[in-house]
Design an enzyme around this catalytic site. Structure first.
Site, PDB file in Angstrom:
ATOM      1  N   THR A 144      16.240 -24.055  -5.799  1.00 37.70           N
ATOM      2  CA  THR A 144      14.429 -24.170  -6.272  1.00 37.70           C
ATOM      3  C   THR A 144      13.623 -23.890  -5.311  1.00 37.70           C
ATOM      4  OG1 THR A 144      14.923 -26.433  -6.014  1.00 37.70           O
ATOM      5  CG2 THR A 144      14.819 -25.056  -8.625  1.00 37.70           C
ATOM      6  N   HIS A 145      12.971 -23.027  -4.950  1.00 41.35           N
ATOM      7  CA  HIS A 145      11.844 -23.103  -3.487  1.00 41.35           C
ATOM      8  C   HIS A 145      12.839 -22.992  -2.193  1.00 41.35           C
ATOM      9  CE1 HIS A 145       9.366 -26.036  -5.348  1.00 41.35           C
ATOM     10  NE2 HIS A 145      10.125 -27.127  -5.353  1.00 41.35           N
ATOM     11  N   ASN A 200      -5.691  17.918 -30.680  1.00 40.77           N
ATOM     12  CA  ASN A 200      -5.669  16.271 -30.644  1.00 40.77           C
ATOM     13  C   ASN A 200      -4.554  16.096 -30.939  1.00 40.77           C
ATOM     14  OD1 ASN A 200      -8.143  17.148 -29.009  1.00 40.77           O
ATOM     15  ND2 ASN A 200      -9.507  16.091 -30.498  1.00 40.77           N
ATOM     16  N   GLU A 219      15.723  -2.070  -2.024  1.00 45.53           N
ATOM     17  CA  GLU A 219      14.341  -2.791  -1.449  1.00 45.53           C
ATOM     18  C   GLU A 219      13.458  -1.143  -2.806  1.00 45.53           C
ATOM     19  OE1 GLU A 219      14.131  -2.443   3.126  1.00 45.53           O
ATOM     20  OE2 GLU A 219      16.585  -2.359   2.496  1.00 45.53           O
ATOM     21  N   ASN A 251      21.741  -1.297   5.900  1.00 49.63           N
ATOM     22  CA  ASN A 251      20.784  -1.630   4.896  1.00 49.63           C
ATOM     23  C   ASN A 251      20.684  -1.053   4.017  1.00 49.63           C
ATOM     24  OD1 ASN A 251      20.061  -2.183   7.687  1.00 49.63           O
ATOM     25  ND2 ASN A 251      19.275  -0.534   7.782  1.00 49.63           N
ATOM     26  N   GLN A 272      -6.437  13.192 -21.421  1.00 44.66           N
ATOM     27  CA  GLN A 272      -5.065  14.172 -21.347  1.00 44.66           C
ATOM     28  C   GLN A 272      -4.216  13.482 -19.605  1.00 44.66           C
ATOM     29  OE1 GLN A 272      -5.682  18.327 -20.569  1.00 44.66           O
ATOM     30  NE2 GLN A 272      -5.726  17.491 -18.239  1.00 44.66           N
TER      31      GLN A 272
HETATM   32  N1  ARG Z   1      -4.355  19.287 -22.672  1.00 41.97           N
HETATM   33  C1  ARG Z   1      -4.937  18.138 -23.762  1.00 41.97           C
HETATM   34  C2  ARG Z   1      -4.144  16.987 -23.281  1.00 41.97           C
HETATM   35  O1  ARG Z   1      -3.477  16.436 -22.621  1.00 41.97           O
HETATM   36  C3  ARG Z   1      -4.307  18.513 -25.231  1.00 41.97           C
HETATM   37  C4  ARG Z   1      -5.852  17.934 -25.873  1.00 41.97           C
HETATM   38  C5  ARG Z   1      -7.095  18.544 -25.508  1.00 41.97           C
HETATM   39  N2  ARG Z   1      -8.088  18.855 -26.568  1.00 41.97           N
HETATM   40  C6  ARG Z   1      -9.684  19.379 -26.372  1.00 41.97           C
HETATM   41  N3  ARG Z   1      -9.749  18.842 -27.311  1.00 41.97           N
HETATM   42  N4  ARG Z   1      -9.527  19.518 -25.702  1.00 41.97           N
HETATM   43  O2  ARG Z   1      -4.805  15.735 -23.771  1.00 41.97           O
END
Ligand code: ARG
Length: 461
Positions: A158-159, A113, A293, A288, A325
């Site tokens: 403008t416009h 994390n 675009e 083009n 994720q």
């Molecule tokens: N692949 C996860 C992400 O991108 C990593 C973190 C995963 N953490 C967990 N507690 N499963 O967020």
């Protein structure tokens, strides 16, 4: 990998279903984080060694192993092994192949994390640096063309109706000013995001005697984030990037739209170079403005990326949820599209041929100096502006009936409309006189435009 997962499979008897493996894996996209993942791990293991949490010898072995893994990635790319889920598990598995079981000590006092939050921040920080460099190049191109055309008259709208004459240099400098705000938004986002989440661990911090200031410093952060829950769950940095990217894309899209209009036959204001045009497979006469675009189109997708991540984040309780994720694909996509858009607009601006004769003719044809006549009546004949506006309207009508420009009306014609008009009025009726008179700060007079260019060059030095 079959059966239960090597990283967390201790309490699992069975491996995941195939679809579970697929929905769970982020390796197909987060492999883009490999350099940041290696950098984060090297900073972490150096700190573990310095704090005696792992032995100095193990720390050195792990650091050398991480270099080997990095060399392997650089040479072969990162394998998309769904069983290894993400770049963090991939790297740890590669590390174990390289140095054996001591690899298992790397993940002490850390969680994926805080690891992913760190990697992603480092990636977005690099992305901002790339965007800032590209925007600098775009601004330089705008300054060169603005200087060249500081006195080239074009109709201002403008416009989308001919309003008052302006210079092309002034018009291009308006985009320079917009991009300057984008630069400041990206730079501001970079300052705010430059705090390290590493050491937040899973969510609560850790009981190991880590040194968060040390890892922060090693990774170029200004210091650690102050709250471990916020550390793992904050994605403001990615949203700041996407908001800045969206506004920047929106500016590029407006210029792209002008190029599309200007390159059309009825306007004929610009000829895009061959390099930035495409032909038609059926209509041989076509040139083009596809790149313009697509810049206009890409801005919609970039806005979509911003919306996607905002919606992903808005209902999440603290701290980490797997929804997060999904933070990476929209940021990667927006960044790739923005980088292409900036490069394409820079190329188009550099190489475009501006048809200044045509711009001038359209400015002259559109009675664009009507305001100058009204202003002259106020200044020189003492009329209230409302009355001057009315008199000027009659002059425009007369010129329109005769099919001529305002400054082609004879003095007899003008005097018949209002006897207070005299010869001196011709001094303000030409488009050149009109733009030259707009000397208020920020106005379109060529001298002002040159001063604005000088000021922009000074601030960017
Ligand atoms: N692949 C996860 C992400 O991108 C990593 C973190 C995963 N953490 C967990 N507690 N499963 O967020």
């Amino acid at each position: 990998m079959d059966g239960s997962n090597a990283m967390w499979g201790g309490r699992f008897a069975e491996g995941p279903a195939a679809v579970m493996r697929e929905i769970n894996a982020s390796i197909p996209f987060d492999k883009r984080l490999w350099k940041q993942d290696i950098a984060g791990s090297k900073a972490h293991v150096a700190m573990l060694g310095a704090r005696g949490i792992v032995s100095a010898e193990d720390a050195a072995t792990i650091a050398a192993g991480l270099d080997q893994v990095a060399a392997h990635y650089a040479a072969n790319g990162v394998a998309e092994d769904l069983g290894l889920e993400d770049i963090h598990m991939q790297t740890e598995a590669r590390l174990a192949e390289a140095i054996g079981p001591v690899a298992g000590r790397l993940h002490t006092a850390r969680s994926r994390n805080d690891q992913v939050a760190t990697d992603f921040r480092l990636w977005v920080r690099d992305a901002i640096d790339q965007v800032l460099a590209a925007l600098g190049g775009f601004q330089a191109a705008l300054l060169v063309r603005a200087e060249e055309h500081a006195a080239s008259v074009m109709p201002g709208f403008t416009h989308l109706q001919s309003a008052q004459p302006v210079t092309l240099g002034h018009h291009l400098m308006a985009y320079h000013a917009m991009i300057a705000r984008d630069v400041s938004r990206f730079a501001d986002a970079r300052v705010r995001m430059n705090r390290s989440p590493l050491g937040s661990a899973a969510l609560a911090g850790t009981g190991f005697p880590i040194d968060r200031a040390m890892t922060a410093r090693a990774l170029g952060f200004d210091g650690p984030m102050t709250n471990s829950l916020d550390g793992v769950s904050d994605r403001d940095f990615a949203l700041d990037y996407l908001v800045a990217a969206t506004q920047c894309a929106l500016h590029l899209s407006r210029l792209a739209e002008e190029f599309v209009l200007w390159a059309s036959q009825p306007f004929g204001f610009v000829a895009l170079s061959d390099q930035w045009s495409t032909g038609s497979s059926i209509m041989p006469q076509k040139r083009n403005p596809d790149a313009a675009e697509l810049v206009r189109g890409h801005s919609g997708r970039i806005m979509g990326c911003m919306t996607a991540l905002m919606v992903t984040m808005k209902g999440l309780p603290l701290a980490y949820s797997k929804d997060m994720q999904d933070d990476k694909p929209p940021v990667f996509e927006a960044h790739d599209l923005l980088a292409l858009s900036i490069a394409a607009m820079t190329g188009m601006v550099k190489s475009a041929t501006f048809r200044t004769e045509r711009m001038r003719a359209v400015a002259e044809a559109g009675f664009a100096t009507a305001t100058d006549l009204a202003d002259w009546l106020v200044r020189e004949a003492g009329l209230p502006f409302r009355e001057a506006h009315h008199v000027t309207g009659r002059a425009v009508k007369r010129a329109e009936d005769l099919g001529i420009a305002l400054d082609a009306l004879s003095i007899e014609d003008l005097k018949a409309i209002d006897a207070r008009i005299d010869d001196r009025v011709y001094g303000v009726l030409s488009v050149d006189a009109s733009v030259a008179s707009r000397t208020s700060f920020g106005g379109t007079a060529p001298d002002n435009v040159r001063a604005a260019i000088r000021a922009a060059r000074e601030t960017s030095e």
